[in-house]
Scaffold this active site. Structure first.
Site, PDB file in Angstrom:
ATOM      1  N   LYS A   1     -14.133  10.151  -3.050  1.00  0.00           N
ATOM      2  CA  LYS A   1     -13.284   8.671  -2.919  1.00  0.00           C
ATOM      3  C   LYS A   1     -13.842   7.982  -1.520  1.00  0.00           C
ATOM      4  CE  LYS A   1      -9.043   6.134  -3.007  1.00  0.00           C
ATOM      5  NZ  LYS A   1      -7.750   6.615  -3.301  1.00  0.00           N
TER       6      LYS A   1
ATOM      7  N   TRP B   1      -6.801   9.618   2.861  1.00  0.00           N
ATOM      8  CA  TRP B   1      -5.276   9.238   3.153  1.00  0.00           C
ATOM      9  C   TRP B   1      -4.924   9.909   4.593  1.00  0.00           C
ATOM     10  CZ3 TRP B   1      -3.493   5.207   0.753  1.00  0.00           C
ATOM     11  CH2 TRP B   1      -3.814   5.301  -0.693  1.00  0.00           C
TER      12      TRP B   1
ATOM     13  N   HIS C   1      -0.617   6.076   1.076  1.00  0.00           N
ATOM     14  CA  HIS C   1      -0.197   4.647   0.993  1.00  0.00           C
ATOM     15  C   HIS C   1       0.718   4.804   2.489  1.00  0.00           C
ATOM     16  CE1 HIS C   1      -1.534   3.050  -2.456  1.00  0.00           C
ATOM     17  NE2 HIS C   1      -1.195   4.078  -3.040  1.00  0.00           N
TER      18      HIS C   1
ATOM     19  N   ARG D   1       1.230  -9.237  -3.129  1.00  0.00           N
ATOM     20  CA  ARG D   1       1.449  -9.589  -4.496  1.00  0.00           C
ATOM     21  C   ARG D   1       2.743 -10.361  -4.969  1.00  0.00           C
ATOM     22  NH1 ARG D   1       0.329  -5.578  -9.803  1.00  0.00           N
ATOM     23  NH2 ARG D   1       0.297  -7.234 -11.408  1.00  0.00           N
TER      24      ARG D   1
ATOM     25  N   SER E   1       4.673  -3.737 -12.241  1.00  0.00           N
ATOM     26  CA  SER E   1       3.461  -2.868 -12.298  1.00  0.00           C
ATOM     27  C   SER E   1       3.856  -1.625 -11.796  1.00  0.00           C
ATOM     28  CB  SER E   1       2.443  -3.615 -11.385  1.00  0.00           C
ATOM     29  OG  SER E   1       1.291  -2.735 -11.454  1.00  0.00           O
TER      30      SER E   1
ATOM     31  N   TRP F   1       3.917   9.296  -6.058  1.00  0.00           N
ATOM     32  CA  TRP F   1       3.439   9.131  -4.455  1.00  0.00           C
ATOM     33  C   TRP F   1       4.723  10.100  -3.864  1.00  0.00           C
ATOM     34  CZ3 TRP F   1       4.153   4.206  -6.743  1.00  0.00           C
ATOM     35  CH2 TRP F   1       2.983   3.554  -7.364  1.00  0.00           C
TER      36      TRP F   1
ATOM     37  N   ALA G   1       1.261  -5.560 -16.025  1.00  0.00           N
ATOM     38  CA  ALA G   1       2.675  -6.350 -15.591  1.00  0.00           C
ATOM     39  C   ALA G   1       2.563  -7.820 -16.248  1.00  0.00           C
ATOM     40  CB  ALA G   1       2.759  -6.416 -14.146  1.00  0.00           C
TER      41      ALA G   1
END
Length: 351
Positions: free
Chosen positions: A98, A121, A126, A163, A171, A182, A300
């Site tokens: 990735k 990460w 996140h 968003r 979502s 997570w 969603a």
């Protein structure tokens, strides 16, 4: 009502570190002093009006820092950054991996991009603004193997994507239903991981699969609630995770998130891909090879409000009240930046 399950601090930290892309993750380096690693990038606005991003790093070692908020279209945006920009030296990627090497032209290890698509990460899964601003400088020092004080030559250009909160919350609920938790996120704040009393889990076992919307809404510790506000705020100003549900804390968190958003060099809106692309290109003087796609057929979007109860709809609005206020603010700020961009472009057009 959900059954709450408390996980020991050592378990959380252990699983987190194991999940990180870099096995050599250095917790001591991560927990560096805030005053040593938060230079001017956090106290002024970086926009195309007053600062020009320099990918070459001739005077300043400019770095784009991507704060990836869950379920905002951030994965797609991150892929645009690593693979869709017209660069003299494109990011070097390997099949099946990735993270790519996004080093500057003329350098093998100086990074111009800090995201999960370039360094993994590195600050936790996140990681939010609070984590990133304290972690990024020392992590870059580690990756680039630079000497002490070199970080003072860097400028950090924070970017993110937001968003519409109703769709984002739905979502995330659907994503958790499919097995995402997570769980390995650090949530580092003020140099410590939240205790089990500060941040319990909402479920038993390793996953929260097939959770109902009512159960998802009912957990007071669900970080899906007001996620965008929390992830953009300086949590050290509100006692970290000790009182996130407090009314006064929410108000302070919202104001902090607004302040930080103003200081971001760039942010985009999932609902406006065209202007998001144009604003990024104008801000950083970089061009994308392919235009962004505006996708409205999200998971969603398939959940119609008519299929939800009045209580469920009201519940989503209630527990995301700060996110809705933040999004209204962000939308207005986004319009201002886009309008200013178009005005500048109009002035430069030949008469």
């Amino acid at each position: 009502m959900a059954n709450y399950y408390f996980v020991g601090l050592s378990t959380i930290v252990g699983l987190t570190i194991l999940s990180l892309l870099y096995d050599s993750f250095d917790m001591e380096m991560y927990m560096c002093k805030r005053e040593e690693t938060a230079p001017h990038d956090t106290t002024r606005e970086f926009t195309s009006k007053n600062v020009t991003f320099d990918i070459y790093g001739k005077q300043w070692k400019d770095v784009i820092v991507f704060v990836h908020i869950q379920k905002t279209g951030g994965s797609n945006f991150g892929r645009h950054l690593k693979a869709n920009l017209m660069l003299e030296k494109p990011c070097v990627c390997q099949r099946g991996i990735k993270a790519c090497n996004c080093s500057r032209p003329g350098s093998e290890n100086e990074q111009w991009l800090f995201s999960e698509y370039s360094v993994g990460w590195a600050c936790g899964v996140h990681a939010d603004w609070t984590e990133m601003v304290n972690c990024v400088p020392s992590m870059l020092d580690k990756f680039e193997n630079v000497k002490q004080q070199t970080w003072q030559r860097r400028r950090y250009f924070y970017v993110t994507v937001l968003r519409e909160p109703f769709a984002r919350f739905l979502s995330e609920w659907q994503h958790v239903q499919r097995g995402a938790t997570w769980f390995s996120s650090l949530h580092m704040c003020d140099e410590h991981v939240p205790t089990e009393e500060e941040l319990p889990l909402c479920y038993k076992g390793a996953l929260w699969e097939n959770v109902s919307l009512d159960e998802f809404l009912s957990c007071p510790f669900n970080l899906a609630s007001n996620r965008q506000t929390r992830m953009l705020a300086d949590l050290t100003k509100v006692g970290c995770y000790s009182s996130l549900s407090d009314t006064e804390t929410k108000a302070k968190m919202l104001e902090s998130a607004k302040e930080n958003l103003r200081r971001f060099a760039f942010f985009g809106l999932l609902e406006n891909q065209l202007d998001t692309q144009m604003l990024f290109e104008d801000t950083f003087k970089l061009k994308f090879k392919k235009d962004f796609d505006q996708r409205n057929d999200t998971y969603a979007a398939k959940i119609k409000k008519e299929n939800l109860t009045v209580e469920q709809i009201q519940g989503i609005y209630d527990i995301n009240a700060e996110d809705f206020l933040l999004y209204d603010y962000a939308r207005d700020l986004f319009k201002e930046r886009v309008s200013a961009m178009r005005a500048r472009r109009k002035k430069t057009l030949p008469s």
